[in-house]
Write a protein that holds these residues in place. Structure first.
Motif, PDB file in Angstrom:
ATOM      1  N   GLU A 182      -6.835   7.601   6.154  1.00  0.00           N
ATOM      2  CA  GLU A 182      -7.625   8.219   5.087  1.00  0.00           C
ATOM      3  C   GLU A 182      -8.485   7.177   4.404  1.00  0.00           C
ATOM      4  O   GLU A 182      -8.011   6.109   4.033  1.00  0.00           O
TER       5      GLU A 182
ATOM      6  N   ARG B  47      -0.806   6.076   5.616  1.00  0.00           N
ATOM      7  CA  ARG B  47      -1.769   7.067   5.128  1.00  0.00           C
ATOM      8  C   ARG B  47      -3.152   6.477   4.939  1.00  0.00           C
ATOM      9  O   ARG B  47      -4.149   7.015   5.408  1.00  0.00           O
ATOM     10  N   TRP B  48      -3.225   5.339   4.254  1.00  0.00           N
ATOM     11  CA  TRP B  48      -4.541   4.791   3.919  1.00  0.00           C
ATOM     12  C   TRP B  48      -5.159   4.033   5.075  1.00  0.00           C
ATOM     13  O   TRP B  48      -6.313   3.614   4.984  1.00  0.00           O
TER      14      TRP B  48
ATOM     15  N   SER C 245       2.359   4.373   2.428  1.00  0.00           N
ATOM     16  CA  SER C 245       0.999   4.126   1.930  1.00  0.00           C
ATOM     17  C   SER C 245       0.140   3.474   3.000  1.00  0.00           C
ATOM     18  O   SER C 245      -1.029   3.828   3.184  1.00  0.00           O
TER      19      SER C 245
END
Length: 445
Positions: A86, A82-83, A79
């Motif tokens: 993104e 990814r974040w 997570s």
């Protein structure tokens, strides 16, 4: 009218896109808070396992519990990666992340006594966070899922194996666990809901700013509709007056009177100026910027602009300084000239005896600075610079000049700044990106 309706549609679409970006940015910050909370949960689980095994002597299914913890750590690492890249986080993704937290909590409670474990009340933390972060339907889904998990843990669990020679009483430890669980819930709720509330307030503030800007731009569109309509209506009488003046100049009673002929030529000159203004309004309202642009050099554009403005205004002392040495081929349209004219006209009203206009550039930025010797801006005017009807002139319709300049500069990717000078007077600086004005030598013309 079709072009103006297209402009309205484009602005509405851009406004909706900006509002979506603001909401996504708020969701991204909330997702980062969940990631931080998950790291705290991992640390709390490790501390609990160490205390239970080394201090209390309780036999725990360490392999199973560590397997759940490893999965949670792997999910949180993924997570975070990814974040970090993104930026768009939807309600669905926040909901799925919370389901992972609920699932890991349920698994750990299953291996440590189920509903008899005092830390079962950590489910309340998940419910409250979902009420803050998620939409209503997703929140009720979380309530349903946590209720099912509680029912499952009440029927299925692996009971804790309590050592017979332990000096601690089970009831006392349960009460202590309840107190610890309450403190954890309260502290985490205060910390994270405060942060989440700050994110939501910042998001609401950004949305309010976007809606204010949209209202101002819609005001500009309405003014453009009125201006273009008035320009169309004025075209016919101006053409008629031009024809009549041409006929008068050839009539003997005017042609043989030098004084009358001079006055007719003055009227004709003013009439041509009116027609030029009307043509500029129609050109700006009815064509795209590229179609209405004129190719010229940067220095020639400002030389012509200053000459036109100075020759048509009753200015007494005007200074023009051009600090641009490099000759650049640019494409300007009438809106840029009108933008500079508005600032110069405003300065001329308060300072007819002293006015300075400077042009310079720095890398890819064009600077246009107007300095006057007037009384300066009032504090409330500076605080609301560029808003409609924000003026100290005390007349209806005042304050639209800088409002139009602000919106033109913003549309072209530039800015407008104003300040009061230390020795008196005021200074207004307009900046525009040269990349949107300079023509490439080998590019299409």
């Amino acid at each position: 009218m079709a072009i103006n309706s297209d402009i309205v549609s484009i602005r509405q679409g851009a406004r909706a896109f900006d509002e979506l970006n603001v909401r996504n940015e708020t969701g991204h910050k909330n997702m980062l808070h969940l990631i931080h909370l998950r790291w705290l949960a991992v640390g709390g689980q490790i501390a609990t396992i160490l205390v239970a095994t080394w201090v209390l002597g309780i036999q725990l299914p360490l392999f199973n519990m560590l397997a759940v913890m490893v999965c949670l750590i792997a999910f949180n690492l993924g997570s975070h990666l990814r974040w970090h890249e993104e930026r768009v986080v939807s309600n669905r993704e926040l909901f799925l992340a919370m389901l992972v937290d609920i699932g890991s909590l349920t698994a750990q409670l299953y291996f440590t006594g189920g509903i008899n474990n005092p830390f079962v009340f950590l489910f309340l933390l998940q419910v409250i966070l979902s009420a803050v972060l998620l939409r209503t339907e997703s929140t009720w889904t979380v309530v349903f899922i946590t209720t099912v998990c509680l029912a499952f843990l009440s029927a299925f669990n692996e009971p804790l194996v309590w050592p017979l020679d332990s000096p601690y009483q089970l009831t006392d430890l349960y009460a202590t666990g309840l107190v610890i669980c309450f403190v954890l819930n309260a502290a985490l709720l205060v910390i994270f809901i405060t942060r989440i509330g700050r994110n939501l307030r910042a998001g609401y503030g950004a949305l309010a700013s976007l809606r204010q800007r949209a209202a101002e731009e819609e005001h500009i569109v309405r003014m453009g509709l009125l201006a273009s309509g008035a320009a169309h209506e004025l075209g016919t009488p101006l053409a008629t007056m031009s024809v009549v003046l041409g006929d008068w100049k050839h009539m003997p009673q005017f042609a043989n009177n030098p004084d009358m002929l001079e006055e007719l030529e003055e009227i004709e000159g003013q009439l041509l100026r009116c027609k030029s203004i009307v043509s500029g309004i129609l050109l700006s309202a009815g064509e795209t910027r590229g179609e209405s642009s004129s190719k010229t050099s940067l220095n020639d554009f400002f030389e012509d602009l200053v000459q036109e403005w100075e020759s048509s205004r009753p200015v007494q002392h005007f200074e023009y300084h051009n600090h641009i040495d490099q000759e650049l081929t640019v494409a300007f349209d009438s809106t840029v000239k009108q933008m500079v004219f508005n600032v110069l006209d405003n300065a001329l009203e308060v300072s007819p005896n002293g006015l300075r206009f400077e042009v310079s550039k720095d890398d890819d930025t064009l600077f246009m600075t107007v300095t006057d010797q007037g009384p300066g801006f009032q504090a409330d005017i500076l605080a609301q610079l560029g808003t409609p009807y924000n003026s100290s002139k005390g007349r209806p319709g005042g304050g639209l000049g800088l409002f139009l300049v602000m919106n033109v500069a913003r549309t072209l990717g530039g800015t407008l700044e104003a300040r009061n000078c230390e020795g008196g007077g005021a200074q207004v600086r307009m900046t525009l990106p040269l990349s949107s004005l300079v023509l490439q030598e080998n590019g299409p013309e």
